[in-house]
Design an enzyme around this catalytic site. Sequence first.
Site, PDB file in Angstrom:
ATOM      1  N   ASP A  88       0.852  -1.201   0.000  1.00  0.00           N
ATOM      2  CA  ASP A  88       0.000   0.000   0.000  1.00  0.00           C
ATOM      3  C   ASP A  88       0.879   1.239   0.000  1.00  0.00           C
ATOM      4  OD1 ASP A  88      -2.267   1.499  -0.037  1.00  0.00           O
ATOM      5  OD2 ASP A  88      -2.748   1.251   2.082  1.00  0.00           O
ATOM      6  N   ILE A 107      -3.740   0.846  12.950  1.00  0.00           N
ATOM      7  CA  ILE A 107      -3.106  -0.228  13.708  1.00  0.00           C
ATOM      8  C   ILE A 107      -2.282   0.357  14.857  1.00  0.00           C
ATOM      9  CG2 ILE A 107      -3.085  -1.941  11.854  1.00  0.00           C
ATOM     10  CD1 ILE A 107      -0.296  -1.072  11.140  1.00  0.00           C
ATOM     11  N   TYR A 133      -1.036  -6.811  12.154  1.00  0.00           N
ATOM     12  CA  TYR A 133      -2.232  -7.603  11.874  1.00  0.00           C
ATOM     13  C   TYR A 133      -2.199  -8.999  12.484  1.00  0.00           C
ATOM     14  CZ  TYR A 133      -3.562  -3.824   8.878  1.00  0.00           C
ATOM     15  OH  TYR A 133      -3.907  -2.584   8.424  1.00  0.00           O
TER      16      TYR A 133
END
Length: 591
Positions: A88, A107, A133
Amino acid sequence: RLHRKSLQVLPHSRSLMTDEEHPDGAAMEGLEDLSDDVDVKETPELPEGVTKEVITHAPDGTWKKPKAGDEVTVHYVGTLEADGSEFDSSRGRDQPFKFTLGQGDVIKGWDLGVATMKKGEVARFTLAPSFAYGTEGSPPKIPADAVLVFEVELLDFISKDDLFQDGGVIKALLKEGSGWKKPSAGEEVRMSLRSTSKDETVIEDKPELEYVLGSEVLGDVSKVLDKALCGMKKGEEAQLTCSKDYAYGEQYPDGVVLNVTLHQIYETRDVSFAKDKSLMKKQIVEGEGYETPKDTFKVSLKVDAAIDGSGATLPGFESKTLEFALGNGEVCDGIELAVADMKKGERARVTSSVAAMCREDQVGLKDISAETVVLEMELVDFEKAKDTWNMTEEEKVQFATERKEVGSKLFKQGRIVLALQRYKKVIDMFGYIENFAEENKAKAKALKKVCDLNQAACQLKLKNWTAAKSCCNNVLKEEPDSVKALFRRAQAVFELKDFMECMKDLKKVIELDPQNREARKLLKDAQGLQKEEDKKSKGMFTKMCQGLGKGPLPETAHDAEGGAGPLPPPEEPRASSSSPAAAEARTAAAS
């Protein structure tokens, strides 16, 4: 794409990206060559599992970092540590990303890492899975237990504060202010206020508003403005997003937005000698630096206006620039005291509730009938005199002699406060003289003694009895038989109703100076009043004895002293000298 929605981290569950196509590696152009000069230094404030490498430092002078609740704007590029593949990039979209720090919108590693950055800084963060994650990853781009690397540039941030810690008023900093001072309750400010509804309809617009914090004159929004202004500096601009509970109520159920600019803080100070608010100085325009004029500085002061309490110009007033040496009594007391608290270039409004303090013939104010006088003036300039700490011993002695003479002249003119300040100046100069040559030391001690005695006379005039006693004590430590110090201390303790001490000092005065009629008269008054105190004490003790049982009556001070003592009777009777008029006469005679 890195949307606010998709970046919310309940780690292990939210996807970082949408299913849209991601930019290719070309989006990383311009960043690769930065890695050669990386400052590889782990930031100690970050936990294990989050490492930070500074790629580009923030510009010099930049020190602020965002805090939780601030809205930050960043560019970023995200890659997998395992193979360096990019998953990304906001740079590839040429669209900076905004989010609220510390609210769980991103996050955990981002919330922690971006909080350590300064505006303009570029840093590389390596995040362990527990800060990204986790064991689930974010398929298809981010596998389970992936270590992620982000290169982040902090473009800007808007500081936001929850003023009442309930979400009712959020303050966003739009423009930094200058200086260090912030207004507090009771202080006056000049500000602009524009309030709009959520659909941007203007509710009120006040471009120039003078407001006293805590006055509540602005109704519903007063509480919000008081809270916000207390944290603002001059020149600061802020936006306050308010719920209906804090602004206008049900009239605007969706809440309102207040745009506030703080233009000026009107610092108001009590510059009266007694700090009784009889002379108040309101700063209208700040001056330069921190230095204010001192004793003997040559001052240039422009007096622009003189009005009464209703705002009407005082009869005879003429605007004029005055040139004078501070502390010499060349201008009225009000101007002398106010100027000593002003900085070069400062404009001030000086309000006096004692009109006599502002009688200044040089600007046409020889006679004033108004109860309140307001002077508007500007300290144009001042010329420094030689600092006393930079003087030779001989220069200090000469300077002190001249200031003592000025004080004596002012005392004779009845300008007691100014005289007192001159005497204090001399005393402070000679706080330590042990390293002086013997001749200069003797002169300094003599000057200090005279100024202590004269200061005692001033304090008696001002009815500061305890201060007068202290000045006399200073003299008596060095010269126990000083008649003036003993007599003036007797006057002070008489007013403090310590008649025993008063009689003790007066008897010593009469022993040293048998012809001192004032001492004899004051002694008679002290003995009479002590006798009354003794009677009261006897009566009180008698009642106690009746209630508690029998007991001997205590010996009174009058009994212990043996009455008036071996002193000849006074030459003539007189009225009680405990009256204010008599006390004034005694002080004048002693001076």
